[in-house]
Design a protein around this motif. Structure first.
Motif, mmCIF file in Angstrom:
data_model
loop_
_atom_site.group_PDB
_atom_site.id
_atom_site.type_symbol
_atom_site.label_atom_id
_atom_site.label_comp_id
_atom_site.label_asym_id
_atom_site.label_seq_id
_atom_site.Cartn_x
_atom_site.Cartn_y
_atom_site.Cartn_z
ATOM 1 N N UNK A 1 43.911 65.598 27.124
ATOM 2 C CA UNK A 1 42.925 66.678 27.244
ATOM 3 C C UNK A 1 42.275 66.672 28.627
ATOM 4 N N UNK A 2 42.806 65.828 29.524
ATOM 5 C CA UNK A 2 42.331 65.841 30.902
ATOM 6 C C UNK A 2 41.548 64.636 31.371
ATOM 7 N N UNK A 3 41.381 63.618 30.514
ATOM 8 C CA UNK A 3 40.616 62.443 30.929
ATOM 9 C C UNK A 3 41.412 61.605 31.925
ATOM 10 N N UNK A 4 40.810 61.357 33.073
ATOM 11 C CA UNK A 4 41.349 60.421 34.057
ATOM 12 C C UNK A 4 40.464 59.188 34.023
ATOM 13 N N UNK A 5 41.083 58.012 33.936
ATOM 14 C CA UNK A 5 40.326 56.771 33.913
ATOM 15 C C UNK A 5 41.072 55.744 34.745
ATOM 16 N N UNK A 6 40.318 55.040 35.575
ATOM 17 C CA UNK A 6 40.888 54.004 36.431
ATOM 18 C C UNK A 6 39.964 52.799 36.372
ATOM 19 N N UNK A 7 40.568 51.626 36.231
ATOM 20 C CA UNK A 7 39.800 50.395 36.265
ATOM 21 C C UNK A 7 39.780 49.827 37.670
ATOM 22 N N UNK A 8 38.690 49.160 38.011
ATOM 23 C CA UNK A 8 38.537 48.535 39.313
ATOM 24 C C UNK A 8 38.074 47.102 39.099
ATOM 25 N N UNK A 9 38.976 46.151 39.362
ATOM 26 C CA UNK A 9 38.654 44.742 39.210
ATOM 27 C C UNK A 9 37.911 44.252 40.441
ATOM 28 N N UNK A 10 36.773 43.616 40.219
ATOM 29 C CA UNK A 10 35.972 43.078 41.315
ATOM 30 C C UNK A 10 36.138 41.566 41.434
ATOM 31 N N UNK A 11 37.151 41.025 40.777
ATOM 32 C CA UNK A 11 37.384 39.588 40.820
ATOM 33 C C UNK A 11 37.671 39.118 42.236
ATOM 34 N N UNK A 12 37.011 38.047 42.633
ATOM 35 C CA UNK A 12 37.179 37.489 43.971
ATOM 36 C C UNK A 12 38.546 36.829 44.112
ATOM 37 N N UNK A 13 39.121 36.346 43.026
ATOM 38 C CA UNK A 13 40.368 35.599 43.064
ATOM 39 C C UNK A 13 41.636 36.425 43.218
ATOM 40 N N UNK A 14 41.517 37.698 43.411
ATOM 41 C CA UNK A 14 42.698 38.537 43.606
ATOM 42 C C UNK A 14 43.131 39.247 42.344
ATOM 43 N N UNK A 15 44.183 40.068 42.455
ATOM 44 C CA UNK A 15 44.631 40.884 41.310
ATOM 45 C C UNK A 15 45.196 40.067 40.163
ATOM 46 N N UNK A 16 45.644 38.871 40.428
ATOM 47 C CA UNK A 16 46.219 38.042 39.371
ATOM 48 C C UNK A 16 45.210 37.547 38.363
ATOM 49 N N UNK A 17 43.925 37.673 38.653
ATOM 50 C CA UNK A 17 42.895 37.177 37.745
ATOM 51 C C UNK A 17 42.726 38.110 36.542
ATOM 52 N N UNK A 18 42.667 39.405 36.774
ATOM 53 C CA UNK A 18 42.443 40.368 35.688
ATOM 54 C C UNK A 18 43.746 40.730 34.966
ATOM 55 N N UNK A 19 44.880 40.604 35.628
ATOM 56 C CA UNK A 19 46.143 41.092 35.076
ATOM 57 C C UNK A 19 46.499 40.509 33.708
ATOM 58 N N UNK A 20 46.332 39.195 33.473
ATOM 59 C CA UNK A 20 46.657 38.681 32.134
ATOM 60 C C UNK A 20 45.819 39.326 31.030
ATOM 61 N N UNK A 21 44.566 39.643 31.325
ATOM 62 C CA UNK A 21 43.685 40.282 30.342
ATOM 63 C C UNK A 21 44.154 41.714 30.086
#
Length: 146
Positions: free
Chosen positions: A62-82
């Motif tokens: 229906x048109x919803x755009x959603x993007x997550x933004x990880x603020x983890x200091x340890x890099x993208x690999x920190x949030x990816x498993x979650x």
């Protein structure tokens, strides 16, 4: 568990990022959506992800755009498993502490409602599904998507 060579990891991230089709400035200015600031260490952020995923699945057509933004200091690999374990259906990008500073993010979870390139509203803290659904429907109604 085998350790990943940091150089291989960086190459892998670069190759994945190069596959991303970034929106044009015009597309960004015509878009309304939600940017969700989060971190892996933030329990309320992790608790809110299933709710956000449900809303995204319900309203993306229906048109919803959603993007997550990880603020983890340890890099993208920190949030990816979650993100993988919770099967988050919307894209989550890594921004680190530089993004937190750039966008003046001082508390998470934080949802920014963006319309035509401008942050129209900031929702700080974990919220209920009904509260967030009201925000989504109001946002979509305002931009005539519903």
């Amino acid at each position: 568990m085998a350790k990943t060579n940091p150089f291989q990891f960086i190459q892998q991230v670069r190759s994945e990022v190069s596959k991303v089709v970034w929106p044009t400035r015009r597309e960004v200015l015509l878009t309304t959506g939600m940017v969700v600031a989060m971190a892996a260490w933030c329990a309320p952020c992790r608790e809110e992800l299933p709710t956000l995923g449900n809303l995204y699945r319900k309203y993306k057509d229906k048109g919803l755009n959603m993007v997550g933004l990880s603020l983890d200091v340890g890099g993208p690999g920190v949030i990816q498993p979650i993100v993988d374990r919770m099967e988050v259906p919307f894209p989550v990008f890594w921004g680190g502490d530089k993004m937190a500073f750039r966008y003046r993010i001082s508390a998470i979870p934080l949802i920014m409602i963006v319309h035509k390139g401008e942050v129209m509203e900031k929702i700080i803290g974990q919220r209920s599904e009904s509260f967030l659904e009201e925000k989504v429907t109001a946002m979509l109604t305002k931009c005539n998507a519903l």
